[in-house]
Scaffold this active site. Structure first.
Site, PDB file in Angstrom:
ATOM      1  N   CYS A 136      -6.501   3.421 -11.702  1.00 40.61           N
ATOM      2  CA  CYS A 136      -6.358   4.054 -13.013  1.00 40.61           C
ATOM      3  C   CYS A 136      -4.898   4.032 -13.461  1.00 40.61           C
ATOM      4  O   CYS A 136      -4.095   4.869 -13.035  1.00 40.61           O
ATOM      5  CB  CYS A 136      -6.882   5.486 -12.965  1.00 40.61           C
ATOM      6  N   CYS A 139      -3.646   7.117 -15.309  1.00 38.78           N
ATOM      7  CA  CYS A 139      -3.420   8.285 -14.447  1.00 38.78           C
ATOM      8  C   CYS A 139      -2.112   8.134 -13.663  1.00 38.78           C
ATOM      9  O   CYS A 139      -1.359   9.080 -13.501  1.00 38.78           O
ATOM     10  CB  CYS A 139      -4.554   8.470 -13.436  1.00 38.78           C
ATOM     11  N   ASP A 140      -1.849   6.929 -13.164  1.00 41.85           N
ATOM     12  CA  ASP A 140      -0.778   6.764 -12.166  1.00 41.85           C
ATOM     13  C   ASP A 140       0.394   5.881 -12.598  1.00 41.85           C
ATOM     14  O   ASP A 140       1.386   5.793 -11.867  1.00 41.85           O
ATOM     15  CB  ASP A 140      -1.381   6.176 -10.869  1.00 41.85           C
TER      16      ASP A 140
END
Ligand code: FAD
Ligand code: NAP
Length: 313
Positions: A136, A139-140
């Site tokens: 992701c 997300c990261d």
């Protein structure tokens, strides 16, 4: 334990399919309950710009899903933060157990559990998950400011992730097992124009390389798909974007599935092999897997559930 929750229609999943089913089932006065699962809003909460949702030239995925939730709620759908852990399909009403301990009892069920990211299955991938290996980018990605990273895959997700990651990374190597991308042409154009992205064709990830203390990625070993020759590339992060598989754990032993686990529905319908159980969205769609097609199937499922309940009463 709390009292069982009784409903005419239980919608399982809070992606475009689930929320659309919520809007239609509410407007049919079925007082549906929608259980959101571990990822409220579904897959679109893991992306940024969505450019193919009709009516919005561009909308942020998470914003779109907040709007869909609000729409379903405004129509009267009860939305609950819980995870369904099992369904007894053997008799109607269907009885579902959940993570919170609440029992849901429903005359009809709409399954909209969507899909989840696939992994390569390498031991080193598993070892460094959360420590340099991710599925992701939204997300990261932020953790890789000024670093070199790799993205594995050649579909829409891989290309979008690679493009997004150039906001942070100094260089992104896109590793693909062929020399042709599966991604839409508009995304390919953007990729090839981006100077921070270097495609590496005919290669697969062989191993993630890294340190144990502290646990972290230092590079990857890639293998040529024809010659088998390997080489090491120094990177701090690896984003695996090799597709998605249907989230069918609740139903795979009971409902008919095909094409790698997608729930089979009757032609031009969301009816499954169990009367009163309907399936919509990525859980059943091996072909299109888009937000708008999922929403369309959510609509169909609610209309079919309404008809089923009217005939059953
Ligand atoms: P999902 O969105 O997968 O949602 C599934 C829901 O089920 C989740 O809320 C989850 O919590 C819930 N759930 C699962 N198991 C349980 C359980 N046991 N109990 C309760 N709930 C459960 N499509 C586009 O059209 N345009 C795009 O730009 C686009 N970009 C994308 C970018 C990325 C990074 C990804 C991964 C996908 C993208 N897609 C895009 C595809 C799109 O997101 C999917 O087609 C769509 O989200 C599928 O909707 P769905 O409702 O079937 O399921
Ligand atoms: P996908 O379209 O299935 O593509 C997966 C990619 O990973 C393919 O290029 C495939 O290679 C590669 N791959 C698969 N298994 C591999 C393995 N074991 N090793 C190496 N490479 C492997 O999946 P996706 O990109 O996640 O997209 C899923 C769905 O969501 C699609 O329908 C897509 O359109 C949709 N989506 C849409 C958007 C958008 O509209 N903007 C954005 C993201 C996703 P091959 O090409 O060689 O098979």
């Amino acid at each position: 334990m709390s009292d069982p929750r009784r409903t005419k229609v239980l919608i399982i999943g809070s992606g475009p399919a689930g929320y659309t089913a919520g809007v239609y089932a509410s407007r049919a006065m079925l007082n549906p309950i929608l259980v959101q699962g571990i990822e409220p809003g579904g897959q679109l909460t893991t992306t940024t710009e969505v450019e193919n949702w009709p009516g919005d030239t561009e909308v942020q995925g998470p914003d779109l899903m907040v709007r869909m939730e609000a729409h379903a709620k405004a129509m009267g759908c009860e939305i609950i933060g819980d995870i369904i852990t099992s369904i007894d399909f053997s008799k109607r009403p269907f009885v579902c157990q959940s993570d919170s301990g609440t029992e849901y009892v429903a005359d009809a069920i709409i399954l909209a559990t969507g899909a989840r990211a696939k992994w390569l299955g390498l031991p080193s991938e598993e070892k460094f998950k959360g420590f340099g290996v991710s599925a992701c980018a939204t997300c990261d990605g932020f953790f890789y400011r000024g670093q070199e990273i790799a993205v594995i895959g050649g579909g829409n997700t891989a290309v979008e992730e690679a493009l997004f990651l150039t906001n942070f990374a100094s260089k992104v190597t896109l590793i693909h097992r062929r020399d042709e991308l599966r991604a839409e042409k508009i995304l390919q154009d953007r990729l090839f124009k981006n100077e921070k992205i270097e495609p590496l064709w005919f290669h697969e990830l062989d191993e993630v390389l890294g340190d144990d203390t502290p646990l972290g990625v230092t590079g990857i070993r890639v293998k040529h798909t024809d010659t088998g020759e390997t080489r090491d590339i120094p990177v701090k992060g690896v984003f695996v974007a090799i597709g998605h598989a249907p989230a069918n754990e609740l139903v795979k032993d009971v409902l008919e599935t095909h094409m790698g686990g997608y729930v089979v529905t009757k032609p031009d319908s969301t009816e499954t092999s169990v009367p009163g159980v309907f399936a919509a969205g990525d859980l059943t769609d091996h072909k299109y897997r888009q937000a708008v097609t999922s929403a369309g199937m959510g609509c169909m499922a609610a209309l079919e559930a309404e008809r089923f309940l009217a005939e059953a009463d």
